[in-house]
Design a protein around this motif. Structure first.
Motif, PDB file in Angstrom:
ATOM      1  N   PRO A  55      14.151   4.635 -56.070  1.00 56.33           N
ATOM      2  CA  PRO A  55      13.650   4.956 -57.341  1.00 56.33           C
ATOM      3  C   PRO A  55      12.129   4.474 -57.528  1.00 56.33           C
ATOM      4  O   PRO A  55      11.882   3.192 -57.059  1.00 56.33           O
ATOM      5  CB  PRO A  55      14.664   4.476 -58.467  1.00 56.33           C
ATOM      6  N   SER A  56      11.313   5.242 -58.488  1.00 57.62           N
ATOM      7  CA  SER A  56       9.743   4.532 -58.633  1.00 57.62           C
ATOM      8  C   SER A  56       9.679   5.302 -59.773  1.00 57.62           C
ATOM      9  O   SER A  56       9.705   6.675 -59.870  1.00 57.62           O
ATOM     10  CB  SER A  56       9.085   4.781 -57.545  1.00 57.62           C
ATOM     11  N   THR A  57       8.989   4.637 -60.897  1.00 55.86           N
ATOM     12  CA  THR A  57       7.967   5.073 -61.776  1.00 55.86           C
ATOM     13  C   THR A  57       6.773   5.056 -61.520  1.00 55.86           C
ATOM     14  O   THR A  57       5.864   6.097 -61.321  1.00 55.86           O
ATOM     15  CB  THR A  57       8.353   4.634 -63.182  1.00 55.86           C
ATOM     16  N   ARG A  58       6.049   3.910 -61.348  1.00 53.90           N
ATOM     17  CA  ARG A  58       4.638   3.320 -61.265  1.00 53.90           C
ATOM     18  C   ARG A  58       4.128   3.663 -59.925  1.00 53.90           C
ATOM     19  O   ARG A  58       2.949   4.390 -59.824  1.00 53.90           O
ATOM     20  CB  ARG A  58       4.403   2.038 -61.672  1.00 53.90           C
ATOM     21  N   THR A  59       4.667   3.327 -58.860  1.00 55.24           N
ATOM     22  CA  THR A  59       4.140   3.251 -57.713  1.00 55.24           C
ATOM     23  C   THR A  59       3.847   4.910 -57.361  1.00 55.24           C
ATOM     24  O   THR A  59       2.891   5.142 -56.757  1.00 55.24           O
ATOM     25  CB  THR A  59       4.802   2.559 -56.454  1.00 55.24           C
ATOM     26  N   ARG A 110       8.374   4.740 -50.028  1.00 50.84           N
ATOM     27  CA  ARG A 110       9.052   3.385 -50.352  1.00 50.84           C
ATOM     28  C   ARG A 110      10.434   3.526 -49.881  1.00 50.84           C
ATOM     29  O   ARG A 110      10.926   4.484 -49.595  1.00 50.84           O
ATOM     30  CB  ARG A 110       9.254   3.535 -51.744  1.00 50.84           C
ATOM     31  N   HIS A 138       4.903  -5.349 -50.969  1.00 52.02           N
ATOM     32  CA  HIS A 138       4.645  -4.346 -52.083  1.00 52.02           C
ATOM     33  C   HIS A 138       2.950  -4.560 -52.059  1.00 52.02           C
ATOM     34  O   HIS A 138       2.582  -4.862 -53.190  1.00 52.02           O
ATOM     35  CB  HIS A 138       5.027  -4.479 -53.178  1.00 52.02           C
ATOM     36  N   GLN A 141       0.695  -2.975 -54.950  1.00 49.83           N
ATOM     37  CA  GLN A 141       1.044  -3.478 -56.230  1.00 49.83           C
ATOM     38  C   GLN A 141       0.185  -4.971 -56.373  1.00 49.83           C
ATOM     39  O   GLN A 141      -0.115  -5.054 -57.445  1.00 49.83           O
ATOM     40  CB  GLN A 141       2.621  -3.980 -56.472  1.00 49.83           C
ATOM     41  N   SER A 274       4.988  -6.409 -62.935  1.00 54.23           N
ATOM     42  CA  SER A 274       4.664  -5.277 -62.150  1.00 54.23           C
ATOM     43  C   SER A 274       5.636  -4.063 -62.948  1.00 54.23           C
ATOM     44  O   SER A 274       5.566  -2.882 -62.682  1.00 54.23           O
ATOM     45  CB  SER A 274       5.001  -5.216 -60.648  1.00 54.23           C
ATOM     46  N   LEU A 275       6.541  -4.504 -63.551  1.00 56.07           N
ATOM     47  CA  LEU A 275       7.394  -3.679 -64.299  1.00 56.07           C
ATOM     48  C   LEU A 275       8.496  -2.847 -63.273  1.00 56.07           C
ATOM     49  O   LEU A 275       8.196  -2.711 -62.366  1.00 56.07           O
ATOM     50  CB  LEU A 275       6.752  -2.711 -65.415  1.00 56.07           C
TER      51      LEU A 275
HETATM   52  N1   CP Z   1       5.715  -1.893 -60.087  1.00 57.50           N
HETATM   53  C1   CP Z   1       6.377  -0.898 -59.462  1.00 57.50           C
HETATM   54  O1   CP Z   1       6.850  -0.977 -58.337  1.00 57.50           O
HETATM   55  O2   CP Z   1       7.404  -0.131 -60.137  1.00 57.50           O
HETATM   56  P1   CP Z   1       8.169   0.997 -59.823  1.00 57.50           P
HETATM   57  O3   CP Z   1       9.403   0.575 -59.096  1.00 57.50           O
HETATM   58  O4   CP Z   1       8.563   2.119 -61.024  1.00 57.50           O
HETATM   59  O5   CP Z   1       7.455   1.851 -58.611  1.00 57.50           O
END
Ligand code: CP
Length: 316
Positions: A55-59, A110, A138, A141, A274-275
């Motif tokens: 899962p990922s939101t930002r990347t 990822r 990462h 990031q 990085s959240l």
């Molecule tokens: N910063 C980061 O890697 O967030 P995600 O897991 O949402 O991609």
């Protein structure tokens, strides 16, 4: 300096100072496009393939947003269960990559396995960007993070980074590698079972960055210019998917950044995360002068614009 055109971005181990400076300069050049929210056609003839096994939101979405800002196209998957790599067939990285390389001009991956993007790069004829691999690295990031520091504080040199949280995390490895290229200091605070390995510390020390360790954030908060926070309560990064069950443990005060603690921080000290966050960074910190994680999210798009333009050969 090595050319970025056609290059994989897999690790910050070996990423040289001049390369950081060049990527930051390209990001500066492209940043007004993101600020004005006016898409351009720099990558109009290019397609990015996203291959996200975790899962990922930002990347993922920052890479997608960056492609859209530069007029490019995106296709891919956000869940391997929707592909043959995640069903009965469990297609290998090699087999998947030999398909994806024909679907686009660069790939961001990822994966829950450390080294999976490196394996992809071994077989791909297009550049592969590591969007986070297991406990590995990462790189995009941390490029984002240091670019945010440069934009907010003017430079990375001369700063003390206080890194708090699970030091096994991929961001912490990339941060350690990156800071060897700057005149910076790094202090780490982590639970003993989540501390940096002796092997990693020795590798970094060989490159003139000795990582100091303390037990409690209060012991070092007053020295920090950059407060780099990650959780100590989190999902297992080596698992393909984790369903949270039952109660989640709370973070000990040693690894939490609170408004009270920040009374001892330097006025200009900035907090990066990085959240996603847990209780190590309570929401009431958002309103302090120190919070920079939303700016970090914005620069995450700018940094991916720079990296994609570079590896796709649209910027020198
Ligand atoms: N910063 C980061 O890697 O967030 P995600 O897991 O949402 O991609």
């Amino acid at each position: 300096m090595r050319s970025f055109a056609g290059r994989d971005i897999l690790s910050l181990d070996g990423f040289e100072r001049a390369e950081f400076e060049h990527v930051f300069a390209v990001a500066d050049e492209l940043e007004p496009i993101a600020r004005r929210r006016r898409n351009v056609d720099l990558l109009a003839d290019k397609t990015l393939v996203t291959a996200f096994y975790q899962p990922s939101t930002r990347t993922r979405l920052a890479h997608e947003a960056a492609m859209h800002r530069l007029g490019g196209h995106v296709l891919g998957f956000a869940d391997p269960k929707m592909t043959r790599a995640g069903d009965f067939y469990q297609e290998s990285i090699k087999d998947v990559v030999h398909m994806l390389e024909y679907y686009g001009d660069a790939m961001v991956m990822r994966h829950f396995q450390q080294g999976a993007p490196h394996e992809a790069a071994r077989w791909a004829s297009i550049p592969v960007i590591n969007g986070g691999d297991g406990w590995g690295e990462h790189p995009t990031q941390v490029l984002t993070d240091l670019y945010t520091v440069q934009r907010e504080l003017g430079a990375v040199d001369g700063l003390t980074f206080l890194a708090i949280g699970d030091m096994r995390m991929r961001t912490m490895h990339s941060l350690g590698h990156a800071l060897t290229q700057f005149d910076a200091r790094m202090i780490a605070v982590a639970p003993p079972e989540m501390s940096l390995t002796d092997e990693f510390k020795a590798q970094i020390a060989e490159r003139n960055l000795t990582i100091e360790e303390v037990d409690h954030v209060a012991d070092a908060i007053a020295e920090a210019d950059v407060i780099y926070v990650e959780p100590v309560v989190q999902a297992d990064y080596t698992a393909s998917r984790e369903e949270r069950g039952g109660e989640v443990s709370t973070t000990a005060d040693n690894y939490r950044i609170t408004r009270e603690l920040l009374l001892d921080a330097k006025p200009h000290a900035m907090i990066l995360h990085s959240l996603p966050r847990m209780d190590e960074l309570p929401p009431d910190v958002d309103a302090t002068r120190h919070a920079r994680y939303w700016q970090e999210a914005y620069y995450g798009v700018v940094m991916r614009m720079a990296l994609l333009a570079l590896v796709m050969g649209a910027m020198e």
